[in-house]
Structure formats: structure tokens, C-alpha cells
Scaffold this motif. Sequence first.
Motif, short mmCIF file in Angstrom:
data_model
loop_
_atom_site.label_atom_id
_atom_site.label_comp_id
_atom_site.label_asym_id
_atom_site.label_seq_id
_atom_site.Cartn_x
_atom_site.Cartn_y
_atom_site.Cartn_z
N ARG A 51 0.89 -0.97 0.03
CA ARG A 51 0.18 0.06 0.05
C ARG A 51 0.94 1.27 0.13
NH1 ARG A 51 -3.27 -1.72 4.87
NH2 ARG A 51 -2.73 0.27 5.44
N ALA A 52 0.65 2.18 -0.90
CA ALA A 52 1.47 3.30 -1.17
C ALA A 52 1.67 4.13 0.05
CB ALA A 52 0.79 4.08 -2.23
N GLU A 53 0.61 4.22 0.99
CA GLU A 53 0.54 4.81 2.20
C GLU A 53 1.47 4.68 3.16
OE1 GLU A 53 -2.86 3.12 4.97
OE2 GLU A 53 -3.58 4.18 3.12
N LEU A 54 1.70 3.48 3.20
CA LEU A 54 2.93 2.59 4.14
C LEU A 54 4.38 3.06 3.70
CD1 LEU A 54 1.15 -0.66 4.57
CD2 LEU A 54 1.03 1.39 6.03
N LEU A 55 4.77 3.66 2.63
CA LEU A 55 5.88 4.02 2.05
C LEU A 55 6.58 5.04 3.04
CD1 LEU A 55 5.87 3.19 -1.63
CD2 LEU A 55 6.85 1.79 0.33
N GLY A 56 5.82 5.81 3.63
CA GLY A 56 6.39 6.76 4.67
C GLY A 56 6.65 6.65 6.00
N ARG A 57 5.98 5.33 6.43
CA ARG A 57 6.36 4.99 7.60
C ARG A 57 7.91 4.75 7.98
NH1 ARG A 57 1.71 3.07 10.33
NH2 ARG A 57 -0.13 4.55 9.12
N PRO A 58 8.37 4.93 9.03
CA PRO A 58 9.86 4.79 9.52
C PRO A 58 10.52 3.36 9.15
CG PRO A 58 8.81 5.88 11.51
CD PRO A 58 7.68 5.21 10.31
N ALA A 59 9.97 2.45 9.22
CA ALA A 59 10.68 1.03 8.69
C ALA A 59 10.84 1.12 7.36
CB ALA A 59 9.68 -0.02 9.45
N LEU A 60 9.62 1.38 6.72
CA LEU A 60 9.85 1.24 5.19
C LEU A 60 10.62 2.34 4.60
CD1 LEU A 60 6.36 -0.30 4.19
CD2 LEU A 60 8.48 -1.29 4.54
N ALA A 61 10.61 3.65 5.24
CA ALA A 61 11.28 4.94 4.75
C ALA A 61 12.73 4.55 5.00
CB ALA A 61 10.86 5.99 5.43
N GLU A 62 13.18 3.93 5.81
CA GLU A 62 14.66 3.48 6.01
C GLU A 62 15.10 2.63 4.90
OE1 GLU A 62 17.60 0.94 8.74
OE2 GLU A 62 15.83 1.66 9.75
N LEU A 63 14.32 1.56 4.47
CA LEU A 63 14.57 0.64 3.54
C LEU A 63 14.59 1.58 2.14
CD1 LEU A 63 12.73 -2.50 4.43
CD2 LEU A 63 15.22 -1.83 4.73
N LEU A 64 13.71 2.44 2.10
CA LEU A 64 13.77 3.35 0.64
C LEU A 64 14.88 4.29 0.77
CD1 LEU A 64 10.09 4.45 0.45
CD2 LEU A 64 11.02 3.12 -1.00
N GLY A 65 15.40 4.61 1.78
CA GLY A 65 16.76 5.30 1.96
C GLY A 65 17.72 4.55 1.40
N ARG A 66 17.92 3.30 1.66
CA ARG A 66 19.04 2.43 1.37
C ARG A 66 18.74 2.37 -0.15
NH1 ARG A 66 18.76 -2.75 5.24
NH2 ARG A 66 18.63 -1.59 7.26
N ALA A 67 17.71 2.05 -0.61
CA ALA A 67 17.38 2.01 -2.05
C ALA A 67 17.62 3.13 -2.73
CB ALA A 67 16.16 1.81 -2.47
N ALA A 68 17.56 4.44 -2.31
CA ALA A 68 17.99 5.78 -2.86
C ALA A 68 19.51 5.70 -3.00
CB ALA A 68 17.43 6.58 -2.10
N GLN A 69 20.52 5.12 -1.85
CA GLN A 69 21.59 5.20 -1.82
C GLN A 69 22.38 4.28 -2.83
OE1 GLN A 69 22.88 4.31 2.17
NE2 GLN A 69 22.52 6.30 2.94
N GLU A 70 21.73 3.39 -2.99
CA GLU A 70 22.18 2.21 -3.94
C GLU A 70 21.92 2.53 -5.30
OE1 GLU A 70 22.22 -2.61 -4.61
OE2 GLU A 70 22.68 -1.69 -2.51
N TYR A 71 20.75 2.87 -5.76
CA TYR A 71 20.22 3.12 -6.96
C TYR A 71 19.95 4.39 -7.65
CZ TYR A 71 19.11 -1.88 -5.99
OH TYR A 71 19.22 -3.40 -5.55
N GLY A 72 19.87 5.26 -6.63
CA GLY A 72 19.75 6.67 -6.90
C GLY A 72 18.23 7.07 -7.32
N TYR A 73 17.79 8.26 -7.19
CA TYR A 73 16.61 8.81 -7.26
C TYR A 73 15.93 8.73 -8.69
CZ TYR A 73 16.19 10.44 -2.48
OH TYR A 73 16.42 10.44 -0.98
N ASP A 74 16.87 8.56 -9.60
CA ASP A 74 16.43 8.60 -11.09
C ASP A 74 16.32 7.32 -11.56
OD1 ASP A 74 19.12 8.51 -10.94
OD2 ASP A 74 19.58 9.63 -12.76
N HIS A 75 16.47 6.44 -10.91
CA HIS A 75 16.47 4.96 -11.22
C HIS A 75 15.10 4.66 -12.22
CE1 HIS A 75 16.72 0.31 -11.14
NE2 HIS A 75 15.45 0.37 -10.69
N GLN A 76 15.28 4.05 -13.18
CA GLN A 76 14.18 3.51 -14.01
C GLN A 76 13.66 2.30 -13.68
OE1 GLN A 76 12.65 5.79 -16.20
NE2 GLN A 76 13.86 7.27 -15.05
#
Length: 100
Positions: A51-76
Amino acid sequence: MRQLIRRLSRVGDDSSSPPASPAKRRGGKPPEGHVPVHVGDGSDAERFLVRAELLGRPALAELLGRAAQEYGYDHQGPLRIPCSPAVFRRALASVAGDGC
């Protein structure tokens, strides 16, 4: 990361559905309010519908931060999370325990 969360939260909301489920079908459009997430690499990779609304929760936001570090924000392509499916499931369980 807020930019990514804002973009993904525009997908919609369906609070009556479970927080995430392994995706059984390939291709096609995800249900409204959900985002396909690919977790892991190689043979242990799994696809979840979250569910899209859950992506802002701390546990998932931390994992999204890791994804941004590894793949960048412009990852297609699909949203990818660089952790094991077991770690992702634990994060989802902690989010579900927050009253979602």
C-alpha cells in the motif's frame, strides 16, 4: 526521499487491503493504491504489492533510503529494495503493528 514518497503516494489509497502481499501475477497493473516493490537480488528476489501510504512509515522509509543510496532517485523501472525478503517482511510486520 520525500520526493520519492510523494510521487509514490499519488498512486492512491485503499486502507481496507492488507499492508503487502507477495505478488502472484507478473505484469499487468497493480491494484489502485498499491506499488509493486522488488526485494532482494538474484534467486531470492521477491515481488510485493505494498500500500502506497505505508512507504512513509519509518521502517519502510529507512529501506527506501537504502534503495536511494544504492540505485539513486532517477532509477528507471520498478521500485527495488536492496535487502533480503525476510528483512522486508519484518519491516512490514512492524508497520502493520502500528495500527494499520
